[in-house]
Scaffold this active site. Structure first.
Site, PDB file in Angstrom:
ATOM      1  N   HIS A   1       2.797  -4.622 -13.486  1.00 57.16           N
ATOM      2  CA  HIS A   1       2.845  -5.810 -12.608  1.00 57.16           C
ATOM      3  C   HIS A   1       3.275  -7.057 -13.384  1.00 57.16           C
ATOM      4  O   HIS A   1       2.933  -8.180 -13.000  1.00 57.16           O
ATOM      5  CB  HIS A   1       1.463  -6.113 -11.978  1.00 57.16           C
ATOM      6  CG  HIS A   1       1.052  -5.159 -10.904  1.00 57.16           C
ATOM      7  ND1 HIS A   1      -0.256  -4.829 -10.679  1.00 57.16           N
ATOM      8  CD2 HIS A   1       1.776  -4.488  -9.981  1.00 57.16           C
ATOM      9  CE1 HIS A   1      -0.327  -3.977  -9.661  1.00 57.16           C
ATOM     10  NE2 HIS A   1       0.893  -3.756  -9.222  1.00 57.16           N
TER      11      HIS A   1
ATOM     12  N   ASN B   1      15.065  -1.812  -6.839  1.00 56.25           N
ATOM     13  CA  ASN B   1      13.870  -1.103  -7.289  1.00 56.25           C
ATOM     14  C   ASN B   1      14.000   0.328  -6.780  1.00 56.25           C
ATOM     15  O   ASN B   1      13.833   0.595  -5.593  1.00 56.25           O
ATOM     16  CB  ASN B   1      12.631  -1.790  -6.691  1.00 56.25           C
ATOM     17  CG  ASN B   1      11.350  -1.132  -7.126  1.00 56.25           C
ATOM     18  OD1 ASN B   1      11.365  -0.123  -7.849  1.00 56.25           O
ATOM     19  ND2 ASN B   1      10.237  -1.680  -6.685  1.00 56.25           N
TER      20      ASN B   1
ATOM     21  N   GLY C   1      -4.695 -10.400  -2.010  1.00 54.39           N
ATOM     22  CA  GLY C   1      -4.977 -11.695  -2.644  1.00 54.39           C
ATOM     23  C   GLY C   1      -4.414 -12.869  -1.860  1.00 54.39           C
ATOM     24  O   GLY C   1      -5.004 -13.941  -1.808  1.00 54.39           O
TER      25      GLY C   1
ATOM     26  N   GLU D   1       8.208 -10.936  -6.905  1.00 56.21           N
ATOM     27  CA  GLU D   1       8.683 -10.100  -8.005  1.00 56.21           C
ATOM     28  C   GLU D   1      10.210 -10.046  -8.035  1.00 56.21           C
ATOM     29  O   GLU D   1      10.812 -10.064  -9.100  1.00 56.21           O
ATOM     30  CB  GLU D   1       8.079  -8.694  -7.881  1.00 56.21           C
ATOM     31  CG  GLU D   1       6.581  -8.705  -8.188  1.00 56.21           C
ATOM     32  CD  GLU D   1       5.853  -7.437  -7.796  1.00 56.21           C
ATOM     33  OE1 GLU D   1       5.603  -7.274  -6.587  1.00 56.21           O
ATOM     34  OE2 GLU D   1       5.544  -6.627  -8.673  1.00 56.21           O
TER      35      GLU D   1
ATOM     36  N   ARG E   1      -5.749   4.605  -5.669  1.00 54.45           N
ATOM     37  CA  ARG E   1      -6.024   4.928  -7.079  1.00 54.45           C
ATOM     38  C   ARG E   1      -7.450   4.548  -7.442  1.00 54.45           C
ATOM     39  O   ARG E   1      -7.942   3.497  -7.038  1.00 54.45           O
ATOM     40  CB  ARG E   1      -5.058   4.163  -7.996  1.00 54.45           C
ATOM     41  CG  ARG E   1      -3.688   4.781  -8.054  1.00 54.45           C
ATOM     42  CD  ARG E   1      -2.751   3.942  -8.912  1.00 54.45           C
ATOM     43  NE  ARG E   1      -1.695   3.365  -8.115  1.00 54.45           N
ATOM     44  CZ  ARG E   1      -0.902   2.384  -8.514  1.00 54.45           C
ATOM     45  NH1 ARG E   1      -1.046   1.849  -9.707  1.00 54.45           N
ATOM     46  NH2 ARG E   1       0.029   1.915  -7.721  1.00 54.45           N
TER      47      ARG E   1
END
Ligand code: AMP
Length: 396
Positions: free
Chosen positions: A177, A9, A328, A382, A236
């Site tokens: 996402h 990434n 979460g 991910e 954000r």
């Protein structure tokens, strides 16, 4: 040959990587071999590594560029080179509906998508170009954050704008996402032995988004043309009145770049609380009655509940909610507060189970007695999803 996939990434001055073994089933005491090169192109460039035993190592790489850092990363893998490389690419536009093996045409198409992600896609391309040069023999795959959401119907992805903005300038909702929403929903489907479910997935990390997934496919998601739309996030703002930009230009004389910075870097939990973008810090401060932290948590949960309610319109049937991402997965309080705002959803949270679900634990936090819908906490993966899709594209 190790049969592992190297997942990369790449940011403009950083490279995150992970080695995902074929079986992808580490023992509970093991971590995935992974690392982060940061401050690339500066005297402070550094490579931080962690191995399967959780041992950490830091290597100073003054002024290293992406290629130098990648060479070091590969050296660290020693005589166990990967069989393929999977690259996270932020924006695939409408062109990429799934992961693809990288060739010249794919590179050109990612480059064409750059106007949609002017900060992210060039950085992702930098990583791809450097690895193509260094490891010409390894097959490489691009896995897009947006691809999972290409199954959204027009009623979910179109903005109410003149059609030419969509047709000629690709302005529509894309969502992000994707690897996370795909991973957690497919994982629960696998645990339940069927894809015949309607999930609302809430990825709550530094970036946050919700997603409606029916029979394994995304039908709507809260992020839009860019990852700024939707929920309150770390720094954000999420959705604001679309006239805010005009208002700030007219009344304060701010430039578009200043407004962009404020909405992306100084808003969200940080802006509301005036003190931190970190939910752990805010939870602690709220216990001491810090007014800003309390407000930030209230707005965060309210907007999250609103978004979940909105997403539920996309589902033909509603099976339950899945929580993931740093907040979460770890914050019983945020999960409980949010669900308390959705009494009409028929979700019965078991507070004992909810409190236990932290630090990598996965499972259901409802009563599991058919009296209500299901509530799951699933640690996202991910990198695992990118490795899975890389193998699938290459038939490995
Ligand atoms: P991520 O981007 O997925 O790593 O998530 C980062 C966010 O998760 C930050 O806001 C952290 O404060 C938050 N987080 C991690 N652990 C906890 C926790 N135990 N309670 C509340 N928030 C947490």
């Amino acid at each position: 040959m190790s049969h592992s996939v190297l997942v990369i990434n790449c940011g403009s001055s950083s490279i995150k990587f992970a080695i995902v073994p074929a079986a992808n089933n580490l023992a509970p005491t093991q971590t995935r071999r992974s690392g982060l090169a940061e401050n690339l192109g500066t005297p402070d460039a550094v490579l931080k590594l962690i191995n399967e035993q959780g041992e950490k190592k830091t290597i100073a790489l003054p002024n290293a560029d992406h290629q130098t850092a990648l060479t070091h990363i590969l050296n660290e893998l020693g005589n166990e080179p990967p069989i393929a490389i999977g690259h996270r690419v932020v924006h695939g536009g409408e062109k990429f509906t799934q992961a693809v093996q990288i060739d010249d045409q794919v590179l050109a198409a990612i480059r064409e998508t750059t106007p949609l992600a002017p900060l992210h896609n060039p950085a992702n391309l930098l990583g791809i170009e450097a690895t193509l040069e260094l490891f010409a023999d390894l097959p490489q795959v691009a896995v897009f954050d947006t691809a999972f959401h290409q199954t959204m119907p027009p009623q979910a992805f179109r903005y109410a704008l003149p059609e030419e903005l969509y047709r000629q300038h690709s302005i529509r909702r894309y969502g992000f996402h994707g690897s996370s929403h795909a991973y957690v929903t497919h994982h629960v489907d696998k645990l339940l032995g069927s894809t015949n479910h309607g999930w609302l997935s809430a990825h709550l990390g530094n970036g946050c988004s919700t997603c409606a997934v029916w029979q394994g496919k995304s039908l709507d998601t809260s992020m839009g043309l860019t990852p700024l739309e939707g929920l309150v996030m770390g720094t954000r703002s999420g959705t604001v009145d679309p006239s805010l930009h005009v208002h700030l230009v007219r009344t304060l004389g701010w430039s578009i770049d200043e407004i962009d910075q404020i909405l992306n870097k100084k808003s969200g939990l940080l802006g509301l609380s005036g003190i931190s973008n970190d939910m752990r810090t805010l939870t602690e401060l709220a216990k001491e009655d810090h007014a800003g932290a309390t407000l930030a948590i209230e707005v965060f949960c309210y907007r999250l509940a609103q978004s979940l309610a909105a997403m539920s319109c996309a589902l033909p049937e509603f099976t339950g909610i899945i929580f993931t991402g740093g907040i979460g997965e770890n914050s019983a309080e945020i999960r409980a507060r949010t669900l308390a705002l959705l009494p009409h959803f028929g979700l019965h949270i078991d507070e004992t189970k909810n409190q236990k679900m932290i630090r990598g634990a996965e499972g259901r936090i409802d009563y599991d007695d058919d009296s209500g819908r299901q509530i799951w906490v699933i640690p996202t993966d991910e990198e695992g999803q990118i490795a899975l899709e890389t193998r699938s594209v290459l038939g490995l």
